[in-house]
Design a protein around this motif. Structure first.
Motif, PDB file in Angstrom:
ATOM      1  N   ARG A  63       0.747  -1.100   0.083  1.00  0.00           N
ATOM      2  CA  ARG A  63      -0.111  -0.101   0.179  1.00  0.00           C
ATOM      3  C   ARG A  63       0.807   1.305   0.047  1.00  0.00           C
ATOM      4  NH1 ARG A  63      -2.839  -1.365   3.858  1.00  0.00           N
ATOM      5  NH2 ARG A  63      -1.404  -0.410   5.743  1.00  0.00           N
ATOM      6  N   ASN A  64       1.900   1.215   0.812  1.00  0.00           N
ATOM      7  CA  ASN A  64       2.730   2.388   0.855  1.00  0.00           C
ATOM      8  C   ASN A  64       3.970   2.325  -0.038  1.00  0.00           C
ATOM      9  OD1 ASN A  64       1.183   3.338   2.771  1.00  0.00           O
ATOM     10  ND2 ASN A  64       2.170   2.265   4.589  1.00  0.00           N
ATOM     11  N   GLY A  65       4.164   1.396  -0.640  1.00  0.00           N
ATOM     12  CA  GLY A  65       5.466   1.444  -1.615  1.00  0.00           C
ATOM     13  C   GLY A  65       6.526   1.702  -0.860  1.00  0.00           C
ATOM     14  N   VAL A  66       6.812   1.010   0.167  1.00  0.00           N
ATOM     15  CA  VAL A  66       8.020   1.128   0.960  1.00  0.00           C
ATOM     16  C   VAL A  66       8.804  -0.114   0.955  1.00  0.00           C
ATOM     17  CG1 VAL A  66       7.045   2.830   2.558  1.00  0.00           C
ATOM     18  CG2 VAL A  66       6.670   0.456   3.230  1.00  0.00           C
ATOM     19  N   PRO A  67      10.044  -0.295   1.377  1.00  0.00           N
ATOM     20  CA  PRO A  67      10.814  -1.614   1.209  1.00  0.00           C
ATOM     21  C   PRO A  67      10.296  -2.516   2.198  1.00  0.00           C
ATOM     22  CG  PRO A  67      12.237   0.410   1.378  1.00  0.00           C
ATOM     23  CD  PRO A  67      11.010   0.814   1.550  1.00  0.00           C
ATOM     24  N   GLU A  68       9.872  -2.313   3.417  1.00  0.00           N
ATOM     25  CA  GLU A  68       9.487  -3.153   4.251  1.00  0.00           C
ATOM     26  C   GLU A  68       8.049  -2.959   4.861  1.00  0.00           C
ATOM     27  OE1 GLU A  68      13.360  -4.798   6.165  1.00  0.00           O
ATOM     28  OE2 GLU A  68      12.468  -3.252   7.667  1.00  0.00           O
ATOM     29  N   GLY A  69       7.347  -3.822   5.168  1.00  0.00           N
ATOM     30  CA  GLY A  69       6.183  -3.696   5.969  1.00  0.00           C
ATOM     31  C   GLY A  69       6.221  -4.661   7.344  1.00  0.00           C
ATOM     32  N   ALA A  70       5.576  -4.358   8.273  1.00  0.00           N
ATOM     33  CA  ALA A  70       5.698  -5.037   9.471  1.00  0.00           C
ATOM     34  C   ALA A  70       4.365  -4.863  10.490  1.00  0.00           C
ATOM     35  CB  ALA A  70       6.840  -4.626  10.377  1.00  0.00           C
ATOM     36  N   ALA A  71       4.214  -5.921  11.035  1.00  0.00           N
ATOM     37  CA  ALA A  71       2.982  -5.799  12.114  1.00  0.00           C
ATOM     38  C   ALA A  71       3.425  -6.545  13.513  1.00  0.00           C
ATOM     39  CB  ALA A  71       1.909  -6.507  11.400  1.00  0.00           C
ATOM     40  N   VAL A  72       2.932  -6.231  14.481  1.00  0.00           N
ATOM     41  CA  VAL A  72       3.115  -6.799  15.872  1.00  0.00           C
ATOM     42  C   VAL A  72       1.966  -6.980  16.539  1.00  0.00           C
ATOM     43  CG1 VAL A  72       5.520  -5.812  15.992  1.00  0.00           C
ATOM     44  CG2 VAL A  72       3.454  -4.712  17.166  1.00  0.00           C
ATOM     45  N   ARG A  73       1.884  -8.096  17.373  1.00  0.00           N
ATOM     46  CA  ARG A  73       0.655  -8.426  17.946  1.00  0.00           C
ATOM     47  C   ARG A  73       0.852  -8.274  19.649  1.00  0.00           C
ATOM     48  NH1 ARG A  73      -0.215 -13.110  16.314  1.00  0.00           N
ATOM     49  NH2 ARG A  73       0.760 -14.320  17.963  1.00  0.00           N
ATOM     50  N   ASP A  74       0.121  -7.447  20.233  1.00  0.00           N
ATOM     51  CA  ASP A  74       0.397  -7.331  21.786  1.00  0.00           C
ATOM     52  C   ASP A  74      -0.092  -8.191  22.511  1.00  0.00           C
ATOM     53  OD1 ASP A  74      -2.129  -6.770  22.275  1.00  0.00           O
ATOM     54  OD2 ASP A  74      -1.625  -4.326  22.588  1.00  0.00           O
ATOM     55  N   GLU A  75      -0.242  -8.242  23.721  1.00  0.00           N
ATOM     56  CA  GLU A  75      -0.545  -9.183  24.739  1.00  0.00           C
ATOM     57  C   GLU A  75      -2.163  -9.281  24.909  1.00  0.00           C
ATOM     58  OE1 GLU A  75      -0.676  -5.372  27.074  1.00  0.00           O
ATOM     59  OE2 GLU A  75       0.592  -6.319  25.446  1.00  0.00           O
ATOM     60  N   THR A  76      -2.835  -8.194  24.296  1.00  0.00           N
ATOM     61  CA  THR A  76      -4.495  -8.231  24.328  1.00  0.00           C
ATOM     62  C   THR A  76      -4.645  -8.959  23.002  1.00  0.00           C
ATOM     63  OG1 THR A  76      -4.637  -6.163  23.594  1.00  0.00           O
ATOM     64  CG2 THR A  76      -4.242  -6.323  25.926  1.00  0.00           C
ATOM     65  N   GLY A  77      -3.919  -9.007  21.734  1.00  0.00           N
ATOM     66  CA  GLY A  77      -4.172  -9.462  20.660  1.00  0.00           C
ATOM     67  C   GLY A  77      -4.508  -8.527  19.570  1.00  0.00           C
ATOM     68  N   ARG A  78      -4.178  -7.095  20.285  1.00  0.00           N
ATOM     69  CA  ARG A  78      -4.328  -6.033  19.212  1.00  0.00           C
ATOM     70  C   ARG A  78      -3.073  -6.036  18.361  1.00  0.00           C
ATOM     71  NH1 ARG A  78      -4.780  -1.002  23.276  1.00  0.00           N
ATOM     72  NH2 ARG A  78      -3.285  -2.297  24.224  1.00  0.00           N
ATOM     73  N   THR A  79      -3.341  -5.619  17.086  1.00  0.00           N
ATOM     74  CA  THR A  79      -2.074  -5.348  15.993  1.00  0.00           C
ATOM     75  C   THR A  79      -1.867  -4.077  15.673  1.00  0.00           C
ATOM     76  OG1 THR A  79      -3.833  -5.726  14.069  1.00  0.00           O
ATOM     77  CG2 THR A  79      -2.819  -7.697  15.090  1.00  0.00           C
ATOM     78  N   TYR A  80      -0.371  -3.985  15.305  1.00  0.00           N
ATOM     79  CA  TYR A  80       0.115  -2.689  14.883  1.00  0.00           C
ATOM     80  C   TYR A  80       1.101  -2.857  13.762  1.00  0.00           C
ATOM     81  CZ  TYR A  80      -1.245  -1.850  19.942  1.00  0.00           C
ATOM     82  OH  TYR A  80      -1.920  -1.837  21.112  1.00  0.00           O
TER      83      TYR A  80
END
Length: 117
Positions: A24-41
């Motif tokens: 979507r952003n046309g960037v070299p990397e994309g990332a996502a993390v999942r926290d202790e409650t299951g929310r994603t960033y």
């Protein structure tokens, strides 16, 4: 997306989100993390004149800024063979040494899972 058959559905989700951010952003990397409650960033690489952050460090920063206390997992979609030590250190700071970091190719295939430690 190329399937990784033994991937947990929640891990597949963060790989898909990371892949989408990269495309979507046309960037070299994309990332996502999942926290202790299951929310994603989700984040992409930040490349400004005054600020350079990898996608994974940006996703960790977003989690911290949103009040996350820990991480369950992280994923990065990249052309690189592995996650950079600096990226794993950011995940380790919030999630601990055993937090898994999934490293996927641009087609979404998980090449390896490494610990943040």
């Amino acid at each position: 997306m190329t399937e990784t058959p033994d991937l947990d559905p929640e891990d597949r989700k963060i790989v898909t989100l990371a892949r989408s951010a990269r495309a979507r952003n046309g960037v070299p990397e994309g990332a996502a993390v999942r926290d202790e409650t299951g929310r994603t960033y989700v984040a992409g690489t930040v490349a400004l004149d005054s600020l350079h952050l990898s996608a994974l460090r940006t996703a960790v920063a977003m989690a911290v800024a949103s009040g996350a206390k820990s991480l369950e997992a992280a994923a990065v979609v990249t052309e690189s063979d592995t996650a950079a030590e600096e990226d794993r250190a950011a995940v380790r700071d919030l999630g601990g040494a055993k937090t898994p970091v999934l490293v996927a190719s641009p087609d979404g295939t998980v090449r390896e899972t490494v610990s943040a430690g």
